[in-house]
Design an enzyme around this catalytic site. Structure first.
Site, PDB file in Angstrom:
ATOM      1  N   PHE A 101       0.866  -1.190   0.000  1.00  0.00           N
ATOM      2  CA  PHE A 101       0.000   0.000   0.000  1.00  0.00           C
ATOM      3  C   PHE A 101       0.905   1.244   0.000  1.00  0.00           C
ATOM      4  CE2 PHE A 101      -2.020  -3.455   2.424  1.00  0.00           C
ATOM      5  CZ  PHE A 101      -3.170  -3.675   1.683  1.00  0.00           C
ATOM      6  N   ASP A 150       1.389  -1.217  -4.943  1.00  0.00           N
ATOM      7  CA  ASP A 150       0.137  -0.471  -4.831  1.00  0.00           C
ATOM      8  C   ASP A 150      -0.731  -0.821  -6.034  1.00  0.00           C
ATOM      9  OD1 ASP A 150      -0.630   2.206  -2.978  1.00  0.00           O
ATOM     10  OD2 ASP A 150      -1.792   1.987  -4.815  1.00  0.00           O
ATOM     11  N   SER A 151      -2.048  -0.739  -5.846  1.00  0.00           N
ATOM     12  CA  SER A 151      -2.941  -1.053  -6.963  1.00  0.00           C
ATOM     13  C   SER A 151      -3.106   0.139  -7.901  1.00  0.00           C
ATOM     14  CB  SER A 151      -4.308  -1.499  -6.440  1.00  0.00           C
ATOM     15  OG  SER A 151      -4.807  -0.544  -5.530  1.00  0.00           O
ATOM     16  N   CYS A 179      -6.295   2.273   9.806  1.00  0.00           N
ATOM     17  CA  CYS A 179      -6.793   3.649   9.918  1.00  0.00           C
ATOM     18  C   CYS A 179      -8.314   3.644   9.942  1.00  0.00           C
ATOM     19  CB  CYS A 179      -6.253   4.537   8.803  1.00  0.00           C
ATOM     20  SG  CYS A 179      -6.726   4.022   7.173  1.00  0.00           S
TER      21      CYS A 179
HETATM   22  N1  SAH Z   1       1.648   4.304   3.246  1.00  0.00           N
HETATM   23  C1  SAH Z   1       1.206   5.315   2.325  1.00  0.00           C
HETATM   24  C2  SAH Z   1      -0.273   5.523   2.354  1.00  0.00           C
HETATM   25  C3  SAH Z   1      -1.102   4.308   2.014  1.00  0.00           C
HETATM   26  S1  SAH Z   1      -2.720   4.685   1.552  1.00  0.00           S
HETATM   27  C4  SAH Z   1       1.977   6.592   2.595  1.00  0.00           C
HETATM   28  O1  SAH Z   1       2.705   6.671   3.608  1.00  0.00           O
HETATM   29  O2  SAH Z   1       1.864   7.533   1.819  1.00  0.00           O
HETATM   30  C5  SAH Z   1      -3.349   3.208   0.939  1.00  0.00           C
HETATM   31  C6  SAH Z   1      -2.888   2.852  -0.478  1.00  0.00           C
HETATM   32  O3  SAH Z   1      -3.350   1.537  -0.725  1.00  0.00           O
HETATM   33  C7  SAH Z   1      -3.434   3.695  -1.610  1.00  0.00           C
HETATM   34  O4  SAH Z   1      -2.343   4.182  -2.364  1.00  0.00           O
HETATM   35  C8  SAH Z   1      -4.274   2.741  -2.477  1.00  0.00           C
HETATM   36  O5  SAH Z   1      -4.101   2.971  -3.868  1.00  0.00           O
HETATM   37  C9  SAH Z   1      -3.694   1.416  -2.109  1.00  0.00           C
HETATM   38  N2  SAH Z   1      -4.556   0.223  -2.180  1.00  0.00           N
HETATM   39  C10 SAH Z   1      -5.824   0.082  -1.732  1.00  0.00           C
HETATM   40  N3  SAH Z   1      -6.227  -1.202  -1.825  1.00  0.00           N
HETATM   41  C11 SAH Z   1      -5.185  -1.897  -2.350  1.00  0.00           C
HETATM   42  C12 SAH Z   1      -4.970  -3.264  -2.653  1.00  0.00           C
HETATM   43  N4  SAH Z   1      -5.912  -4.195  -2.430  1.00  0.00           N
HETATM   44  N5  SAH Z   1      -3.780  -3.623  -3.152  1.00  0.00           N
HETATM   45  C13 SAH Z   1      -2.811  -2.695  -3.377  1.00  0.00           C
HETATM   46  N6  SAH Z   1      -2.956  -1.397  -3.060  1.00  0.00           N
HETATM   47  C14 SAH Z   1      -4.136  -1.001  -2.562  1.00  0.00           C
END
Ligand code: SAH
Length: 389
Positions: A223, A245-246, A333
């Site tokens: 993520f 990330d997706s 969160c």
């Molecule tokens: N750790 C990051 C914030 C994460 S926010 C930072 O410090 O900036 C959550 C992220 O998860 C988003 O970018 C979203 O695109 C991604 N996301 C959501 N569901 C997902 C999944 N199933 N697989 C991969 N990424 C995902």
């Protein structure tokens, strides 16, 4: 205009919780409309509080004050200044200036990105006053511009449509460069980025990661969004950081952010974290550090059970993928999942993995995201730093 609080709900007022729910209102006088200022009184006619009314929301009144004082420009300026002054020691060029209920400004978020401010109005009373608030912010801080990003889902519950655009001054550039914790730089897209553009709530935890990890570590940053934790991990001497990330656009900006800090050719994986971790497990890949910072899995109480399964799955896979002595930084969160419940889920995942681990730190949002003691809902981000045997 006045609303009368049920006698049996007087405790809410004693506790100074900023939300008064519809069922707590016995009756009201006048015909208060969405966003109107309403004075809350007791059944025996005593002044209790004053706040912003919304007939469409279960949160009927958001309390601004428990004192019988006028809600005028001077009031708003005092509240804004108090919150801004409290951030003065924060050296980051991007930070949260106003954290809504927690800064006694219900429904108002203001984040600073360099010379620009980004405002989010999450309640109808604030939405109606956003130009007034923007003008006061202008006087207090003289930013180059104030941009509105009121496109959060929370607005639907208030009966509000999304609203984005320049509120005052100049339009921000497509990307704003910010500096976090003195020497980490990032590009932020305040137009299309998540929240107001960046996950400011992880600023301290990113620094902690750099402090606790060893040089030469193999890191899995799931993520990853625009590469926040990845940049810090490389800066701390990681051998490789796999950013998953997706969202392709988030990863594109992650690549730019890594390059901005001098790290090129880093592995970026566009895909679903659940699948990627499963694949790594099948391939027998292992890591020294894993970061799990998923989006909010539970947006309502109804989604909590499903969310817990999600948290358990990824934490279990993380425990399975860690080398001996490896570190797991894991977060939730979801406001509906308490720190205690989250810890139980991580413990369940550990049990299933058959490994042992210690909690080295309990993690939270930084001090520019304070939690008003009267507002437990303010504690949304919780995390654990664990080390496996
Ligand atoms: N750790 C990051 C914030 C994460 S926010 C930072 O410090 O900036 C959550 C992220 O998860 C988003 O970018 C979203 O695109 C991604 N996301 C959501 N569901 C997902 C999944 N199933 N697989 C991969 N990424 C995902």
């Amino acid at each position: 205009m006045q609303a009368v609080l049920h006698n049996k709900r007087l405790k809410t007022i004693d506790r100074r919780h900023p939300w008064v729910f519809s069922r707590a209102i016995r009756r009201f006088t006048g015909n208060p409309k969405a966003g109107d200022l309403v004075t809350l009184i007791s059944e025996d006619d005593r002044f209790l509080a004053r706040g912003l009314w919304n007939p469409k929301s279960a949160i009927r009144l958001r309390v601004l004050t428990w004192d019988d004082e006028p809600i005028d420009d001077a009031f708003w300026a005092r509240r804004l200044r108090k919150a801004i002054d409290r951030r003065q020691l924060n050296p980051n060029t991007a930070k949260r200036l106003i954290h809504a209920e927690n800064d006694y400004l219900p429904g108002l978020i203001v984040d600073q990105y360099g010379d620009f401010l980004v405002l989010q109005a999450l309640a109808v009373g604030i939405d109606e006053r956003k130009h007034q608030i923007a003008s006061l912010l202008d006087e207090l801080l003289q930013p180059e511009g104030i941009y509105e990003r009121s496109d959060s889902d929370a607005r639907q519950r208030e009966g509000l449509e999304p609203s984005v655009g320049v509120l005052r001054g100049k339009a921000p550039p497509q990307k704003i460069k910010i500096t976090e914790n003195l020497d980490h730089q990032f590009w932020v897209n305040v137009y299309n980025g998540h929240k107001t553009g960046f996950y400011l709530d992880q600023a301290e935890n990113r620094l902690l990661l750099a402090d606790v990890m060893s040089e030469g570590a193999r890191v899995l940053n799931t993520f990853a969004y625009t590469g926040g934790f990845s940049v810090y991990a490389y800066a701390a001497g990681a051998e490789a950081v796999y950013s998953v990330d997706s969202s392709e656009s988030a990863l594109n900006l992650a690549e730019e952010n890594l390059a901005l800090n001098g790290f090129d050719d880093t592995p970026l994986l566009a895909g679903d974290v659940f699948d990627v971790m499963r694949d790594y497990r099948e391939l027998g890949e292992t890591f020294d550090v894993i970061i799990l910072d998923p989006p909010k899995f539970a947006s309502s109480q109804k989604q909590v059970n499903m969310a817990l399964r999600g948290y358990k799955d990824i934490n279990l896979m993380a425990f399975q993928l860690l080398n001996p002595g490896g570190l797991l930084m894991t977060y939730s969160c979801s406001g509906n999942v308490s720190a205690d419940l989250f810890r139980k889920v991580v413990f369940g995942a550990l049990e299933d993995s058959g490994r042992e681990a210690q909690i080295l730190r309990q993690l939270h949002a930084p001090s520019d995201h304070p939690i008003a003691l009267t507002f437990p809902e303010g504690e949304y981000l919780k995390g654990l730093l664990c080390q496996v045997d």
